[in-house]
Each structure stands twice: as C-alpha cells, then as structure tokens.
Enzyme design. Structure first.
Site, PDB file in Angstrom:
ATOM      1  N   GLY A  26       0.662  -1.329   0.041  1.00 51.35           N
ATOM      2  CA  GLY A  26       0.005   0.086   0.108  1.00 51.35           C
ATOM      3  C   GLY A  26       0.714   1.166  -0.002  1.00 51.35           C
ATOM      4  N   GLY A  28       1.355   5.278   1.376  1.00 52.58           N
ATOM      5  CA  GLY A  28       0.774   6.195   2.231  1.00 52.58           C
ATOM      6  C   GLY A  28       1.113   7.402   1.656  1.00 52.58           C
ATOM      7  N   VAL A  33       4.828   0.912   1.004  1.00 54.32           N
ATOM      8  CA  VAL A  33       5.231  -0.157   2.228  1.00 54.32           C
ATOM      9  C   VAL A  33       5.061  -1.376   1.180  1.00 54.32           C
ATOM     10  CG1 VAL A  33       4.268  -1.274   4.032  1.00 54.32           C
ATOM     11  CG2 VAL A  33       4.076   1.054   3.956  1.00 54.32           C
ATOM     12  N   LYS A  50       8.903   0.256   4.907  1.00 50.24           N
ATOM     13  CA  LYS A  50       8.372   1.415   4.350  1.00 50.24           C
ATOM     14  C   LYS A  50       9.304   2.262   3.721  1.00 50.24           C
ATOM     15  CE  LYS A  50       5.010   3.815   6.772  1.00 50.24           C
ATOM     16  NZ  LYS A  50       4.296   4.751   7.479  1.00 50.24           N
ATOM     17  N   ASP A 149      -2.845   9.530  15.314  1.00 49.24           N
ATOM     18  CA  ASP A 149      -3.289   9.165  13.717  1.00 49.24           C
ATOM     19  C   ASP A 149      -4.145   7.922  14.054  1.00 49.24           C
ATOM     20  OD1 ASP A 149      -3.688   9.334  11.441  1.00 49.24           O
ATOM     21  OD2 ASP A 149      -1.737   8.715  10.821  1.00 49.24           O
TER      22      ASP A 149
END
Ligand code: ATP
Ligand code: MG
Length: 432
Positions: A26, A28, A33, A50, A149
C-alpha cells in the site's frame, strides 16, 4: 538519476544488501510499504518495509517524521504495538522495517472493497479489538506519547487477527511545547479529519484527542458508519459544534440499551476534560453498557463477510489457517499484478498535473504550504483546466485565511465541473 516523483517500482530489488522487496502492500502519503523478506535469516524472514519517496529525501521534516516513527515504535515492547526491526535514513534512501501484519488492517474489515459501504462488526469482535487497541494506546500514553493518528488504516492485524497498533510517524511527546496542528494525522486535515477531535482544530492536541479518535473508531465498528461525514471544512464544524449522534441514527437495525449512547456522549464530548481518562476506561464503559439489561440486539441485516477471494473474516476466532493462506495468496497475487500495472502506468507518466497535484496534497498534510502551493501552481501551469488542482489550492487558501483567493479557485474548479469543489464552496459561503 532516478526520477523523484512519481515513485519507482522497487519490487524485485534488494535493499541494503538484505531486504528483498516482493510487492507493494500500500501507499501512504510519504512512501510505499512493501512486503519484503529479510534475507539475513535462513529461511528469510517476512517483514514490511516502508520506503520513503525519493522526493522527500531532502525534506528534513519528512525524514524527521520517519525517524520519529522508528524511534517511537522502538521504545515499546508490547503485544499490540507493531515492532520495529530496523531503519535507515541517508542521502540515498530512507526506510523503516517493521514486523509484517499478514491480515491487513481494520480498514479492510470495515470496508472490504472500495465500493462497499461500511460494515458493522459483530459485538464480540468489537470488544476483542477495542480491548487490545486500548491497552496499546494506554501504553503509549503511559510512556508520554500521543499517537495522533488513530484510524482504521493504522490498526494492523496479525495472523490471528490480533491488533498491532502502527504508524507512530506523527506521535508527539505529551509535553511538547511546540505542538501545533502540523501534520494532524498522517492524512493531515484531509485524510483523517473524520477522527480529529475538536481541540485539534484549535491546535491543542492531547491524549484525550487520541481517546476521542478511538471513540469515533468504536462508533464506526458498531454502526458501520462514521459519526460525522462530509468535506474537511464541514467535518471540522461538526466535530466542534454538532450534537453527538445517537447510535440509532446511524444503525436503525440495532436495538440497544440507552447506556450505549451515554458512552458516546462522553467519549465524543467537545470538552476533553469530560472524556474518559484512559482508553481502558472507555473499553470498560463500553462493555458495561452493552451488558446493561435491555432489549436484545438485533443482528445487522445482510452483513456477510464472505466475498470472493477473501477469507471469511467474521469468524475470526475460528480462522482456518490453511484456507486463509490459500485465499490470501490469491488475493496477494492479484494485488501484485494490479500494483505492477499501476506503477508501470505511473512511471510512464512522470510529472503530470496529477503527480504535481498529489505531491501538493502531501505537502499540505505536513503544513508545508509554500511547497504545496508551488506544486499546485505547477499542475495548473501544465494544465490550466485541471480542476482538482484549483480545488486543492482553493482549500489551501481557505486554510491560510485567504478567503477571496479561495473563493476564486473553488469557483474556477466548479466551472470546470468539479463537484467536490462545489461542496467546499457552499460550505465557505454558508458557514453554520
Ligand atoms: P498515511 O500516509 O495517512 O499514514 P497509511 O497509514 O495508509 O496512510 P502507510 O502507513 O504508509 O500509509 O501504509 C500504507 C499501507 O500499507 C497501509 O494502509 C497498510 O494497509 C499497509 N501496511 C503498512 N504497514 C504494514 C505492515 N507492517 N504489515 C502489513 N501491511 C502494512
Ligand atoms: Mg499508516
């Protein structure tokens, strides 16, 4: 030299002579990542890596945020906090290596595919997840850190669907005198406004803001919907002024004891001092409320967790490993192909208005407004009819209090047919 933006596809590469990157898990705001294997071990150990986008390498604030994430994670040894294994920041590369969460994130449980509406989770699963998130969050607070977050994307799940709290990139010491709105949530005001407590918009972040965000998440797990919805500006107003919605307003199918609404009145209170003092207290209050003698719970209608290519995650307690691995593998292969296609497509279309626009948004999240402005300007230089860049620049002006400029850009975006800009504009014209 490698282009700075968009990011290259690093699948198939060996990083630091050690981490072999398989495919993207995915993307960000600041990096991608990857599912990777640490080849130093025999057999190689699965990890998540990441990798910071190259364009941010020379950005001290972004590098600092990655370092903070690694350092924040490294302080913990907690069963429900993602373990950091390694990190590196140099002129050429910046990355952080963490344990791999094979069952994805809570976001995928709540919205298994992009098109589906949110799903409510079974009560016992909510209790199970909430308790684990609560212990992780209290541990962070106990160590003097605010997470900042809390959102479904950052609640990762291990192979037994246990919680691994991730993304401490924006974590801040509780007593940091320089705490500002800078980078609220990694989605900034833009991506995580849904979870942002009222005081955040006043630049006063504290551990009660994390507890508020957890309250929003709890509401979402219970009803399948967020308590407040809308554009960033509208969300901000709702968090600040709108009454806390009754659970029944979002989940008409649920028969529940009135004590449940009291949980949300408290955790989503506009006044931080009125909220629960710890995440554990919230978790206990919730458990107590749902056990209160009352009418029986009606089951949510037509909530099936069975979709093709996905394991049945509702029966998380009895997950059959073998089947999960097979189904998971199919899904991962599919994800791999789609990701490669997307990355190939993107690398052929470097420096498009779209990429500048995206980069502008990323800078906006960090409150690096002049850099954000430059990128939106650049997008519009390349395509003077690119509505999203007008919309985002309009929002940026709005954030900076430049109302006239904001109206001008939003109106242009509306003229170009941008419906999201229409919403922003009407919010600007008709504040509640
Ligand atoms: P933001 O930029 O707002 O933080 P994000 O949380 O989605 O958004 P990343 O933290 O960069 O961004 O993660 C991107 C995606 O990669 C996540 O949504 C998650 O699904 C996946 N991911 C991240 N870390 C791991 C991990 N350790 N194991 C498995 N998947 C992961
Ligand atoms: Mg994340």
């Amino acid at each position: 030299m490698q282009s700075a933006w968009p990011p290259a596809n690093y699948s198939g590469q060996l990083i630091a002579g050690r981490y072999f990157l398989y495919y993207s898990l995915g993307e960000g705001s600041f990096g991608e990542v990857y599912y990777a294997k640490d080849t130093k071990f025999e057999p190689p150990r699965p990890v998540a890596l990441k990798l910071l986008h190259r364009s941010f390498l020379r950005d001290p604030q972004v590098c600092e945020s990655l370092k903070r994430e690694a350092s924040a994670l490294a302080r913990f040894s907690h069963p429900h906090i993602l373990r950091v294994l390694d990190f590196e920041i140099n002129r050429e590369q910046a990355y952080i290596v963490t344990e791999f969460a094979p069952n994805g994130s809570l976001a995928q449980l709540l919205k298994p595919d992009k098109t589906s509406v949110g799903k409510a989770l079974p009560l016992e699963q909510i209790v199970y997840l909430l308790e684990q998130i609560a212990t992780a969050l209290d541990e962070a607070h106990g160590q003097g850190l605010i997470h900042r977050d809390i959102k479904p994307e950052n609640i990762l799940l291990d192979n037994a669907n246990r919680v691994l709290l991730a993304d401490f990139g924006l974590a801040m010491p509780l007593n940091n005198p320089q705490l500002t709105l800078n980078g609220v949530g990694s989605g900034g005001v833009w991506g995580t406004a849904e979870y942002a407590a009222p005081e955040i918009w006043d630049e006063k972040v504290g551990k009660k803001s994390d507890i508020y965000a957890l309250g929003v998440l709890l509401f979402q797990m219970l009803t399948g919907q967020l308590p407040y919805q809308g554009t960033a500006a509208s969300l901000m107003r709702q968090h600040m002024y709108a009454p806390v919605p009754r659970v029944g307003e979002r989940a008409a199918w649920l028969t529940y004891p009135p004590a449940l609404d009291e949980v949300f009145d408290r955790v989503l209170s506009k006044v931080p001092g009125n909220r629960h003092t710890s995440a554990r207290e919230l978790s206990q209050h919730f458990r107590h409320a749902i056990q209160a003698p009352a009418k029986a719970y009606a089951l949510p209608p037509k909530y099936s967790f069975n979709t093709p290519n996905k394991p049945d995650i509702s029966s998380y307690v009895n997950l059959k490993n073998e089947q999960t691995i097979k189904e998971g593998f199919k899904l991962l292969t599919l994800t791999f192909y789609i990701t490669s296609l997307l990355l190939t497509y993107r690398s052929k279309h470097k420096h498009t208005p779209l990429t500048y626009n995206k980069r502008g948004l990323a800078y906006m999240k960090l409150e690096l407004y002049s850099l954000a402005r430059k990128n939106f300007d650049k997008a519009l230089e390349l395509n003077p009819d690119f509505a999203p860049a007008y919309r985002n620049r309009g929002i940026l002006y709005q954030l900076q209090g430049e109302r006239d400029n904001s109206m001008r850009d939003l109106e242009t975006a509306v003229k170009l047919g941008d419906s999201k800009a229409r919403l922003e504009l009407s919010n600007l014209q008709n504040p509640i």
